[in-house]
Every structure is written in C-alpha cells, then in structure tokens.
Design a protein around this motif. Structure first.
Motif, PDB file in Angstrom:
ATOM      1  N   ARG A  58     -13.970  -3.815  -7.671  1.00 31.62           N
ATOM      2  CA  ARG A  58     -12.571  -3.578  -8.074  1.00 31.62           C
ATOM      3  C   ARG A  58     -11.659  -3.558  -6.860  1.00 31.62           C
ATOM      4  O   ARG A  58     -11.865  -2.776  -5.927  1.00 31.62           O
ATOM      5  CB  ARG A  58     -12.450  -2.247  -8.822  1.00 31.62           C
ATOM      6  N   LEU A  59     -10.632  -4.402  -6.892  1.00 30.69           N
ATOM      7  CA  LEU A  59      -9.666  -4.452  -5.797  1.00 30.69           C
ATOM      8  C   LEU A  59      -8.587  -3.396  -6.028  1.00 30.69           C
ATOM      9  O   LEU A  59      -8.026  -3.302  -7.127  1.00 30.69           O
ATOM     10  CB  LEU A  59      -9.038  -5.847  -5.750  1.00 30.69           C
ATOM     11  N   ILE A  60      -8.301  -2.603  -4.992  1.00 30.76           N
ATOM     12  CA  ILE A  60      -7.179  -1.658  -5.052  1.00 30.76           C
ATOM     13  C   ILE A  60      -6.281  -2.004  -3.869  1.00 30.76           C
ATOM     14  O   ILE A  60      -6.548  -1.624  -2.726  1.00 30.76           O
ATOM     15  CB  ILE A  60      -7.661  -0.185  -4.965  1.00 30.76           C
ATOM     16  N   GLY A  61      -5.224  -2.793  -4.139  1.00 27.80           N
ATOM     17  CA  GLY A  61      -4.364  -3.314  -3.077  1.00 27.80           C
ATOM     18  C   GLY A  61      -3.152  -2.434  -2.835  1.00 27.80           C
ATOM     19  O   GLY A  61      -2.857  -1.500  -3.589  1.00 27.80           O
ATOM     20  N   ASN A  62      -2.427  -2.779  -1.736  1.00 24.26           N
ATOM     21  CA  ASN A  62      -1.175  -2.077  -1.393  1.00 24.26           C
ATOM     22  C   ASN A  62      -1.430  -0.599  -1.077  1.00 24.26           C
ATOM     23  O   ASN A  62      -0.555   0.239  -1.308  1.00 24.26           O
ATOM     24  CB  ASN A  62      -0.175  -2.224  -2.544  1.00 24.26           C
ATOM     25  N   VAL A  63      -2.629  -0.290  -0.565  1.00 28.27           N
ATOM     26  CA  VAL A  63      -2.976   1.100  -0.217  1.00 28.27           C
ATOM     27  C   VAL A  63      -3.461   1.123   1.235  1.00 28.27           C
ATOM     28  O   VAL A  63      -4.438   0.439   1.576  1.00 28.27           O
ATOM     29  CB  VAL A  63      -4.102   1.645  -1.126  1.00 28.27           C
ATOM     30  N   ILE A  64      -2.756   1.895   2.078  1.00 31.46           N
ATOM     31  CA  ILE A  64      -3.162   1.974   3.480  1.00 31.46           C
ATOM     32  C   ILE A  64      -4.097   3.159   3.657  1.00 31.46           C
ATOM     33  O   ILE A  64      -3.691   4.311   3.465  1.00 31.46           O
ATOM     34  CB  ILE A  64      -1.935   2.118   4.407  1.00 31.46           C
ATOM     35  N   VAL A  65      -5.341   2.870   3.998  1.00 30.53           N
ATOM     36  CA  VAL A  65      -6.306   3.960   4.229  1.00 30.53           C
ATOM     37  C   VAL A  65      -5.991   4.574   5.597  1.00 30.53           C
ATOM     38  O   VAL A  65      -5.800   3.872   6.579  1.00 30.53           O
ATOM     39  CB  VAL A  65      -7.753   3.437   4.144  1.00 30.53           C
ATOM     40  N   GLY A  66      -5.926   5.902   5.617  1.00 29.99           N
ATOM     41  CA  GLY A  66      -5.499   6.599   6.838  1.00 29.99           C
ATOM     42  C   GLY A  66      -4.075   7.106   6.683  1.00 29.99           C
ATOM     43  O   GLY A  66      -3.645   7.995   7.401  1.00 29.99           O
ATOM     44  N   GLU A  67      -3.318   6.503   5.719  1.00 31.53           N
ATOM     45  CA  GLU A  67      -1.949   6.957   5.449  1.00 31.53           C
ATOM     46  C   GLU A  67      -1.785   7.355   3.981  1.00 31.53           C
ATOM     47  O   GLU A  67      -1.568   8.516   3.662  1.00 31.53           O
ATOM     48  CB  GLU A  67      -0.936   5.861   5.801  1.00 31.53           C
ATOM     49  N   ASP A  68      -1.914   6.382   3.073  1.00 30.26           N
ATOM     50  CA  ASP A  68      -1.754   6.688   1.639  1.00 30.26           C
ATOM     51  C   ASP A  68      -2.927   7.527   1.132  1.00 30.26           C
ATOM     52  O   ASP A  68      -2.745   8.413   0.299  1.00 30.26           O
ATOM     53  CB  ASP A  68      -1.677   5.393   0.816  1.00 30.26           C
ATOM     54  N   VAL A  69      -4.104   7.198   1.601  1.00 33.02           N
ATOM     55  CA  VAL A  69      -5.282   8.039   1.317  1.00 33.02           C
ATOM     56  C   VAL A  69      -6.026   8.247   2.634  1.00 33.02           C
ATOM     57  O   VAL A  69      -6.032   7.359   3.492  1.00 33.02           O
ATOM     58  CB  VAL A  69      -6.261   7.417   0.281  1.00 33.02           C
ATOM     59  N   THR A  70      -6.612   9.424   2.785  1.00 35.38           N
ATOM     60  CA  THR A  70      -7.301   9.715   4.045  1.00 35.38           C
ATOM     61  C   THR A  70      -8.796   9.421   3.892  1.00 35.38           C
ATOM     62  O   THR A  70      -9.294   9.252   2.772  1.00 35.38           O
ATOM     63  CB  THR A  70      -7.129  11.201   4.414  1.00 35.38           C
ATOM     64  N   ILE A  71      -9.465   9.411   5.006  1.00 37.23           N
ATOM     65  CA  ILE A  71     -10.931   9.250   4.975  1.00 37.23           C
ATOM     66  C   ILE A  71     -11.545  10.424   4.202  1.00 37.23           C
ATOM     67  O   ILE A  71     -12.484  10.251   3.423  1.00 37.23           O
ATOM     68  CB  ILE A  71     -11.487   9.152   6.421  1.00 37.23           C
ATOM     69  N   GLU A  72     -10.942  11.599   4.382  1.00 37.98           N
ATOM     70  CA  GLU A  72     -11.435  12.780   3.636  1.00 37.98           C
ATOM     71  C   GLU A  72     -11.312  12.581   2.132  1.00 37.98           C
ATOM     72  O   GLU A  72     -12.224  12.902   1.375  1.00 37.98           O
ATOM     73  CB  GLU A  72     -10.632  14.013   4.034  1.00 37.98           C
TER      74      GLU A  72
END
Ligand code: FAD
Ligand code: NAP
Length: 460
Positions: free
Chosen positions: A74-88
């Motif tokens: 499943r592609l989840i685009g337009n999401v910046i990991v580290g900003e919109d969602v964290t590694i945590e």
C-alpha cells in the motif's frame, strides 16, 4: 512467531523501496507492507533524477508500476517521515521499518567562491528540470559560458541539458515552466572538468557516446589532457567499460573536423578546481593542472588556468539527508548499517530497523543495483524475523491505525489509486499538446488531483 502477518513500513518509494517491498512481499513470511513516500508521486529519482531525454530509462517505471499495481503493497504518499510522522510513530505501528530515502542533495564542495551567485549544485538543477515540486519554478539561465565540475554521469546529464536546444526536448515530459526557462538559455559553451585522466572519468560508455549525437552541439576534447599512468593501464585492461570510454574520448581527440555547431561542450581532464572567481557573482573559474602519480590518483602541478564563465554547476556527487530519530553518518552521508541492518552509535543493530538503496551504501550505482541491494537487506530482515530478533507482538495494528493518525493530524496523504488519477491527468495534459505526458509540478495540485479534490488549476 505470532500468527498475524509481519507489519512493515518501507520509507521511500524510489526503486530501492519498491524493490525491497516487492522482494519482502514475495518472501516466505506473511507480511503487511505500507510504503511511505514524501511526494504525491512514486518512483524517486527515476521520475525526479533521470534526465527527461532518457525515455528508455524512464521506462523502468513500467516495471515498478506493475509491482505497486498488484495491490499487496500500500502506497501512502505526500507524507514526510521525520516530520509528518516520526520514527517513534512508526515503531508504535509496525514490527519493522526499512529506510529507502535515497540521496536528495549535492555533496558539499569547499572551494573559495562556492557561494557566489551563479554557483549551483547539480542536484538542484536536476530537480528543477525534472519538475520536483519542492524546488523553485524558475532557473536563472543567463550564462553564455558555463563550467560543470565532475566527470560522472550526472555531469553529463547537466552538460547535455544545458547545451541541448529546447526544440529537441519537446518530445519529452518536461513541464511548461522548464520549457520556458530553456528557451531563454543563451549558452554557447559548456566546459566539463575532470580532475584526473581519461581512464578515471566515471561516464558510462553509452551515455558518453550519446553526447556526440546531440544536434547542433559539438563535443571538443583536448590532446594535452591525455595522460595514462600504470593505474590507468590497469583500469583499461581490467574494465571493458573504461576501455570503451577511453576509446570514445580518444576517437574524439584524433578526429580532424571543423566545429560548426552553435553550441559546444568541452571536456577537459587533468584539471582540478581551485577557486570560483568573481566579486558579487561568478565571473570565472580557476583550475590547476594535475599530473598522474602512478596509481590513477593525481597531484597539483602549480600551473593555473583561468576560464571566463558566468555560471558553475557542481556535479561532484549526491548526499543523503538524515531522518530525525535515526543515526546518521555525516561524513559518508548514509545511515550507518551493516549489510542493511541499521546500527546505533555503539555499533549494535537497532532491532527492526533496516536500510536499503543509496541511503544504505551511498550515492553510487545504477537503478539495477538497488535490486541486489534490496535482496541483501530483505534477506537479513527475514532472517531476523524468523529468529524472533525484533518486536512482533500479536496486537500491532498497522495500516488502518496509521492512516487514522494521519487523518487526525490533517495530513493529506495520497494512495496508489490517487497516483493513477494523477497519472491519467498528466497523460491527458500531454495528449492535448501532442506529447506523451506533461508533468504537474505544484505539490498542492498534485495532492488535490490524487485525492479527487478541487484544485485551482495551477500546474507549476
Ligand atoms: C541525476 C541522476 C540521474 C540518474 N540517471 C540514471 C539513469 O539514467 N540510469 C540509471 O540506471 N540510474 C540513474 N541514476 C541513479 C538512480 O537514480 C539511483 O540508482 C536510484 O534512484 C537510487 O534509488 P533509491 O531508491 O535509493 O533513491 P531515490 O530514487 O532517491 O528514492 C528515494 C525516495 O525516498 C523518498 N523520501 C526521501 N526522504 C523521505 C522521507 N523523509 N519520507 C518519505 N519519503 C522520503 C524520496 O522522495 C524518493 O522518492 C541517476 C541518478 C541521478 C542523481
Ligand atoms: N544515465 C545514467 O546511467 C546515469 C545518469 C546519472 C547518474 N547515474 C549514476 O548515478 C551515480 C551518481 O553519479 P554522479 O555523477 O553524481 O557521481 P560519480 O559517478 O561518483 O561522479 C562524481 C564526479 O565528481 C568528481 N569529484 C568529486 N569531488 C570532486 C572535487 N572536489 N573536485 C573535482 N571533482 C570532484 C569525481 O571525480 P573523482 O573520480 O576524481 O573523485 C567524479 O568525476 C553514478 O553511479 C552514476 O552512474 C547514471
């Protein structure tokens, strides 16, 4: 291991991330895979790095498309990991995380004058001409004489794109703002500089030969730049690729013909950049003549040559960006890892975290190399999962809980179906102009089209 599928988040939908997701999906463990991508469009540097006049290579997208079209990733685009969602956040929702974020910027280069107006990084220019949404829409193409530093394939792309007449690019997918910019380009001479000899250039044979076929552009090489040491001879005899590149350069230097084209690309070798000259903006570049020392490396001779140029493009390699919450090697520009297992500062593997592609081994290698790379990383992930080396609790909730978090945060994420809408839009835009595709550049418009929402029609 628990009975539920292993839930995995892959970060980055470039070739490395897509191949890793594909290999994992086809492995002998049951998985549930989400592929996060910062842009509304997948395919990474294949869409935003490969030059627009390389449609054959862009065709790799067809193979990557087929993988994602299956529907099990499943592609989840337009999401910046580290900003919109964290590694945590991701660790809360997935058993394992694979970082495949590639390299997005220019390797730093410390020479005097590097910050003058008119001195540019190749990665920025490439992002402009390939219509990356996060880069400016206009590019200052004002120089008649230009220097390109570096003799790798990116330097070739940059030199070719600078010298090529825009009419010869109209069959490609270049966005309208790029066409407009290129039409105003007054360039006459592009000087490409390598600091070592002909046997040390990093061009690939096909790409170099292609340069000789660009309409109304002459390629000029210089006899005084030809030197070979023992290391060069060894390189030529051990690599067919090096032999072909040296043969092409030698054929060009031997030919006896008049140069009549309106634009020229000069390939200079054995010259190392010393300083970019100018007070407020670039007025020239100072090079130092080098000599080979025996093993294919060089030393300076103290002889300087100044070239009048009004712009300098640094094509000396790419560099990755760190991701908040993960270790980063500032010198090599990679996420520290051992065969794809991400390492904490003390050297231990961080359970459940892996890396693949350019962020794993550095910014070298063709698209195909990301596949073998992914195979190694996924091999270790599967091995670790089977050995129970990372958290795989029965209650992990994965995709639905994650998209709920994105909704709660107001993040306008896109999906594979959304990409198909955007793709259909770009193809229709191309058809209107008698071209195969025209890229949409504006991020908000890309996201709105993908989400089936109204947009203001701003395409770039
Ligand atoms: C200018 C240029 C031209 C090239 N041309 C060719 C060519 O003609 N032929 C060839 O074989 N190879 C070519 N290459 C090499 C090829 O592009 C690479 O081998 C390949 O793209 C590396 O794949 P990757 O997936 O590691 O990185 P990328 O392709 O860069 O993919 C990384 C993906 O991660 C995403 N991402 C980054 N950070 C985040 C984040 N925080 N959250 C979510 N997503 C994120 C990015 O948006 C991107 O989509 C070229 C490279 C360059 C630089
Ligand atoms: N069409 C294609 O197939 C294509 C297109 C683009 C990119 N790619 C691939 O993408 C990868 C990256 O390409 P790339 O061109 O960015 O990197 P690259 O192949 O590593 O080339 C970098 C060049 O910069 C030079 N350089 C580095 N630091 C320098 C300095 N301080 N001063 C002067 N010169 C310096 C290097 O010279 P030294 O060797 O002396 O260090 C080398 O010539 C490569 O694997 C490439 O093949 C492929």
């Amino acid at each position: 291991m628990s009975a539920r599928p292993l839930s995995v988040a892959v970060i980055g939908a470039g070739p490395a991330g897509i191949y890793a997701a594909d290999i994992l999906a086809k492995s002998d463990i049951e998985t549930s895979i989400d592929l996060f991508e910062r842009l509304p469009a997948p395919f990474g540097l294949v869409r935003y790095g490969v030059a627009p006049d390389h449609p054959r290579i862009k065709q790799i997208i067809v193979a990557l498309y087929k993988i994602l079209q299956r529907g099990d990733i499943r592609l989840i685009g337009n999401v910046i990991v580290g900003e919109d969602v964290t590694i945590e956040d991701l660790q809360d929702h997935y058993d394992a995380i694979i970082i495949a974020t590639g390299s997005d910027k220019d390797s730093p280069m410390e020479i005097p004058g590097v910050d003058l107006e008119g001195s540019y990084g190749a990665a920025d220019f490439v992002s402009w001409y390939d219509g990356h949404p996060d880069y400016p829409r206009t590019w200052p193409l004002e120089a008649k004489e230009i220097a390109v530093i570096g003799v790798g394939n990116v330097a070739l792309d940059v030199a070719r794109m600078l010298a090529k007449h825009p009419d010869d690019l109209m069959v490609t997918e270049i966005p309208e703002n790029v066409e407009k910019g290129l039409r105003e380009n007054p360039v006459t001479d592009v000087h490409v500089f390598g600091r070592r000899g002909p046997a040390q250039v990093k061009f690939t044979p096909l790409e170099l030969r292609e340069l000789g076929k660009v309409p109304d552009v002459d390629v000029i090489v210089y006899e005084e730049d030809f030197d070979f040491d023992e290391g060069s001879q060894e390189a030529i005899s051990s690599s067919n690729q090096t032999k072909q590149v040296v043969n092409t350069l030698t054929d060009w230097v031997m030919r006896d013909e008049e140069f009549t084209a309106s634009r020229r690309i000069h390939i200079h070798m054995m010259q190392s950049p010393v300083e970019i000259l100018g007070t407020d903006r670039v007025e020239g570049i100072r090079m130092e003549r080098t000599e080979l020392v025996g093993d294919g490396s060089v030393r300076g001779t103290g002889e300087h040559i100044d070239y009048p140029v009004q712009a300098v493009y640094r094509a000396v390699g790419y560099f990755s960006s760190p991701i908040k919450g993960l270790p980063f090697d500032d010198v090599r520009g990679i996420i520290p890892n051992e065969e794809g297992r991400v390492l904490a500062p003390g050297g231990d593997h961080i359970p459940g975290i892996y890396a693949t592609g350019w962020v794993k081994r550095g910014p070298v290698g063709l698209i195909g190399s990301t596949k073998s790379d992914a195979r190694e990383t996924i091999g270790h992930l599967v091995e670790d999962a089977k050995a129970g080396k990372f958290n795989h609790e029965p209650v992990r909730s994965g995709h639905d809980a994650m998209t709920k978090v994105l909704d709660e945060r107001g993040i306008k994420y896109t999906t594979w179906q959304g990409w198909e809408l955007l793709e259909a839009f770009e193809l229709a835009l191309g058809e209107d102009q008698g071209r195969e595709r025209v890229k949409v550049v504006e991020r908000d418009t890309m996201a709105a089209i993908s989400r089936g929402e109204d947009h203001d029609g701003k395409l770039y």
